[in-house]
Design a protein around this motif. Structure first.
Motif, PDB file in Angstrom:
ATOM      1  N   ASN A 116     124.229  22.773 160.149  1.00  0.00           N
ATOM      2  CA  ASN A 116     125.301  22.373 159.276  1.00  0.00           C
ATOM      3  C   ASN A 116     125.248  20.962 158.932  1.00  0.00           C
ATOM      4  O   ASN A 116     125.310  20.667 157.430  1.00  0.00           O
ATOM      5  N   ASP A 117     124.961  20.087 159.856  1.00  0.00           N
ATOM      6  CA  ASP A 117     124.987  18.643 159.387  1.00  0.00           C
ATOM      7  C   ASP A 117     123.866  18.058 158.314  1.00  0.00           C
ATOM      8  O   ASP A 117     124.145  17.526 157.492  1.00  0.00           O
ATOM      9  N   ASP A 118     122.606  18.832 158.798  1.00  0.00           N
ATOM     10  CA  ASP A 118     121.429  18.560 157.848  1.00  0.00           C
ATOM     11  C   ASP A 118     121.942  19.213 156.332  1.00  0.00           C
ATOM     12  O   ASP A 118     121.508  18.472 155.579  1.00  0.00           O
ATOM     13  N   VAL A 119     122.545  20.391 156.296  1.00  0.00           N
ATOM     14  CA  VAL A 119     122.867  20.934 154.988  1.00  0.00           C
ATOM     15  C   VAL A 119     123.702  20.113 154.264  1.00  0.00           C
ATOM     16  O   VAL A 119     123.752  19.831 153.140  1.00  0.00           O
ATOM     17  N   ASP A 120     124.782  19.437 155.077  1.00  0.00           N
ATOM     18  CA  ASP A 120     125.644  18.460 154.522  1.00  0.00           C
ATOM     19  C   ASP A 120     124.934  17.211 153.797  1.00  0.00           C
ATOM     20  O   ASP A 120     125.359  16.812 152.560  1.00  0.00           O
ATOM     21  N   ALA A 121     124.010  16.743 154.430  1.00  0.00           N
ATOM     22  CA  ALA A 121     123.165  15.572 153.956  1.00  0.00           C
ATOM     23  C   ALA A 121     122.519  16.014 153.052  1.00  0.00           C
ATOM     24  O   ALA A 121     122.245  15.284 151.973  1.00  0.00           O
ATOM     25  N   LEU A 122     121.896  17.371 152.683  1.00  0.00           N
ATOM     26  CA  LEU A 122     120.863  17.703 151.751  1.00  0.00           C
ATOM     27  C   LEU A 122     121.906  17.861 150.506  1.00  0.00           C
ATOM     28  O   LEU A 122     121.470  17.552 149.255  1.00  0.00           O
ATOM     29  N   ILE A 123     122.970  18.439 150.617  1.00  0.00           N
ATOM     30  CA  ILE A 123     124.075  18.704 149.715  1.00  0.00           C
ATOM     31  C   ILE A 123     124.261  17.295 148.994  1.00  0.00           C
ATOM     32  O   ILE A 123     124.425  17.224 147.737  1.00  0.00           O
ATOM     33  N   GLU A 124     124.615  16.215 149.794  1.00  0.00           N
ATOM     34  CA  GLU A 124     125.139  15.017 149.341  1.00  0.00           C
ATOM     35  C   GLU A 124     123.617  14.496 148.349  1.00  0.00           C
ATOM     36  O   GLU A 124     124.148  13.879 147.347  1.00  0.00           O
ATOM     37  N   ALA A 125     122.852  14.720 148.943  1.00  0.00           N
ATOM     38  CA  ALA A 125     121.565  14.145 148.033  1.00  0.00           C
ATOM     39  C   ALA A 125     121.287  15.026 146.752  1.00  0.00           C
ATOM     40  O   ALA A 125     120.976  14.293 145.848  1.00  0.00           O
ATOM     41  N   LEU A 126     121.689  16.369 146.795  1.00  0.00           N
ATOM     42  CA  LEU A 126     121.333  17.016 145.766  1.00  0.00           C
ATOM     43  C   LEU A 126     122.419  16.615 144.668  1.00  0.00           C
ATOM     44  O   LEU A 126     122.307  16.534 143.418  1.00  0.00           O
ATOM     45  N   ARG A 127     123.652  16.136 145.023  1.00  0.00           N
ATOM     46  CA  ARG A 127     124.682  15.575 143.952  1.00  0.00           C
ATOM     47  C   ARG A 127     124.156  14.594 143.133  1.00  0.00           C
ATOM     48  O   ARG A 127     124.584  14.373 142.236  1.00  0.00           O
TER      49      ARG A 127
END
Length: 92
Positions: A51-62
């Motif tokens: 879940n934390d890795d997905v949070d980081a990926l979502i932030e990068a995708l933004r």
């Protein structure tokens, strides 16, 4: 069996394939399903440890696309839009 977290995001329709390809590149990180193609609502099923890795990926995708986490009302089911099979016939 590993616990998963279900998260919903709204993105622009033109970015659906881009996001799917990015997530597929991180094999096992999550699965993406399109809940409402017309509204750009996607569902991510994320194994709890990632879940934390997905949070980081979502932030990068933004930095690349417009992406907003959304919540669906309790008990709501988003019906997929029917897809044309042949002229005059449809399937869900």
């Amino acid at each position: 069996m590993m616990d998963t977290v279900t998260r919903y995001f709204q993105i622009h329709r033109r970015d659906l394939v881009f996001m799917k390809f990015i997530l597929e590149a991180y094999e096992g990180l999550s699965t993406l399903s399109t809940e409402d193609r017309d509204k750009g609502i996607v569902r991510l099923n994320v194994p709890q440890p990632f879940n934390d890795d997905v949070d980081a990926l979502i932030e990068a995708l933004r930095m690349e696309i417009s992406i907003t986490e959304v919540e669906l009302p309790e008990g709501s089911i988003v019906e997929p839009a029917p897809q044309p099979c042949k002229e005059g016939s449809y399937h869900a």
